[in-house]
Design an enzyme around this catalytic site. Structure first.
Site, PDB file in Angstrom:
ATOM      1  N   GLU A 120      -4.175   3.091   7.113  1.00  0.00           N
ATOM      2  CA  GLU A 120      -3.833   2.989   5.696  1.00  0.00           C
ATOM      3  C   GLU A 120      -4.318   4.270   5.008  1.00  0.00           C
ATOM      4  OE1 GLU A 120      -5.431   1.713   1.821  1.00  0.00           O
ATOM      5  OE2 GLU A 120      -5.857  -0.039   3.081  1.00  0.00           O
TER       6      GLU A 120
ATOM      7  N   SER B 204     -10.480  -0.407   3.634  1.00  0.00           N
ATOM      8  CA  SER B 204      -9.730  -0.746   4.852  1.00  0.00           C
ATOM      9  C   SER B 204      -9.189   0.533   5.470  1.00  0.00           C
ATOM     10  CB  SER B 204      -8.536  -1.633   4.523  1.00  0.00           C
ATOM     11  OG  SER B 204      -8.954  -2.826   3.937  1.00  0.00           O
TER      12      SER B 204
ATOM     13  N   ARG C 124       0.819  -1.226   0.000  1.00  0.00           N
ATOM     14  CA  ARG C 124       0.000   0.000   0.000  1.00  0.00           C
ATOM     15  C   ARG C 124       0.856   1.281   0.000  1.00  0.00           C
ATOM     16  NH1 ARG C 124      -3.064  -3.452  -0.724  1.00  0.00           N
ATOM     17  NH2 ARG C 124      -5.194  -3.701   0.000  1.00  0.00           N
TER      18      ARG C 124
END
Ligand code: EPU
Length: 340
Positions: free
Chosen positions: A336, A240, A164
């Site tokens: 995130e 997420s 990510r």
């Protein structure tokens, strides 16, 4: 190109938070940057780059200039018997690109169906799902320097892709605007489906392998996502919220003694990735609300706006979740999502 003052960013973030940016500007081409830089007031302010705001939590009104790339053309740049290379404008919606490639029967992006956001965000975040990541198909990323409009191109190996993350999310954040992304996709039919993710393999188990098409995988991914994840159109969210934490083997062994069922995935480096969703669910947060925000009852890794939440409501919620997980498991959950 319009310079909009005191502009609401509510349409440009999937949490659906109403904050204002001092200035908001859509950029289509290289010369737009040069034109903007000749405006002394605009040039003197800090600039920040956003995509579709599907990975951002806005917690307050923003000073300075918010820019978004709207260039969304798609063209085939090269082709041989097995592969096709396409160059895609950063402003195109990611899922529209996936749909286009699947309709052409090209393999490569089908596991990444229904991910919200733009094509430009794909390399920044190295988006991923169901065993695929953007870095598996990206060959080049063309960027524009937002200070002088200069074009800078990166090959895949130069992008520093990680879980990510990439160069564009680190040292070049708010310096380089992703303008075009080139993907290499496969035209060969047989043997190309990536079914390492068990639920995806199960969804296709009744079909003989040689008959697989990208569309079948794409449909299965859409089905899984729709069942598991809350729809951002109905409950504002950014997918997420936290990364899945990675812990070392000693700490994993310690936790396993106390929680024998702890799900885990061994990484190539011999560490253990633990699903943050499991940690959150096991602190009792799944489905719990905090003011107008909540931890989704469908998936514990997703924080949702129940309607009318402020960014600070979601910020308070994520910090409460972080504290409880840290207290119970001794693990720090790193967002995130980018919190601004
Ligand atoms: N689980 C729970 N409770 C829940 C949901 C999941 O305990 O409410 C546990 C289960 O044990 C499950 C495990 O968590 O087996 C993993 O769940 P899931 O397969 O849904 O994947 P994830 O680790 O939560 C990651 C990505 C998603 C991606 C999926 C599928 C991150 C931070 N998230 O989620 O990406 O779609 O895998 O590949 O890596 C995103 O980045 O926004 C995103 C949605």
């Amino acid at each position: 190109m319009h310079i909009q003052a005191n502009h609401s960013l509510q349409p440009y973030n999937t949490f659906n938070i109403d904050v204002k940016s001092q200035y908001y500007i859509e950029i289509n081409k290289q010369s737009d940057i040069l034109t903007l830089r000749s405006d002394l007031k605009i040039a003197s302010l800090p600039w920040r780059i956003i995509g579709d705001g599907s990975n951002i939590l806005f917690t307050h009104d923003l000073e300075g200039v918010t820019v978004r790339c709207t260039y969304d053309k798609i063209k085939v740049v090269k082709e041989d018997n097995e592969n096709v290379w396409i160059s895609v404008g950063a402003g195109m919606k990611w899922h529209d690109l996936v749909t286009y490639t699947v309709e052409n029967n090209w393999w490569g992006l089908e596991n990444l169906a229904l991910i919200p956001g733009t094509v430009g965000a794909a390399p920044v975040q190295n988006i991923g799902a169901y065993g695929s990541e953007a870095r598996d198909t990206i060959t080049r990323v063309q960027t524009l320097n937002i200070y002088d409009g200069q074009r800078i191109e990166f090959r895949n190996a130069e992008c520093n892709f990680g879980y990510r993350t990439s160069l564009f999310k680190q040292e070049f954040v708010n310096k380089l605007l992703v303008h075009r992304v080139t993907f290499r996709l496969r035209k060969l039919q047989y043997g190309n489906a990536n079914l390492v993710y068990e639920p995806l393999k199960l969804a296709l188990q009744d079909i003989p392998k040689p008959e697989y098409t990208p569309k079948m995988v794409y449909d299965a991914v859409i089905d899984i996502r729709q069942k598991k994840l809350p729809d951002p159109k109905r409950q504002g969210n950014a997918g997420s919220f936290f990364k899945n934490p990675i812990i070392d083997v000693d700490y994993f062994e310690t936790l396993k003694k106390e929680y024998p069922d702890i799900p885990h995935h061994k990484t190539l480096e011999g560490q253990y990735k633990i699903p943050a969703a499991w940690l959150i669910e096991n602190t009792g947060w799944k489905g719990r609300s905090h003011g107008k925000s909540a931890v989704s009852a469908k998936h514990a890794l997703v924080l949702v706006n129940l309607g009318g939440a402020k960014g600070t409501d979601i910020e308070e919620l994520y910090q409460l979740v972080q504290e409880d997980v840290n207290h119970k498991f001794g693990i720090y959950l790193e967002p995130e999502v980018i919190v601004l």
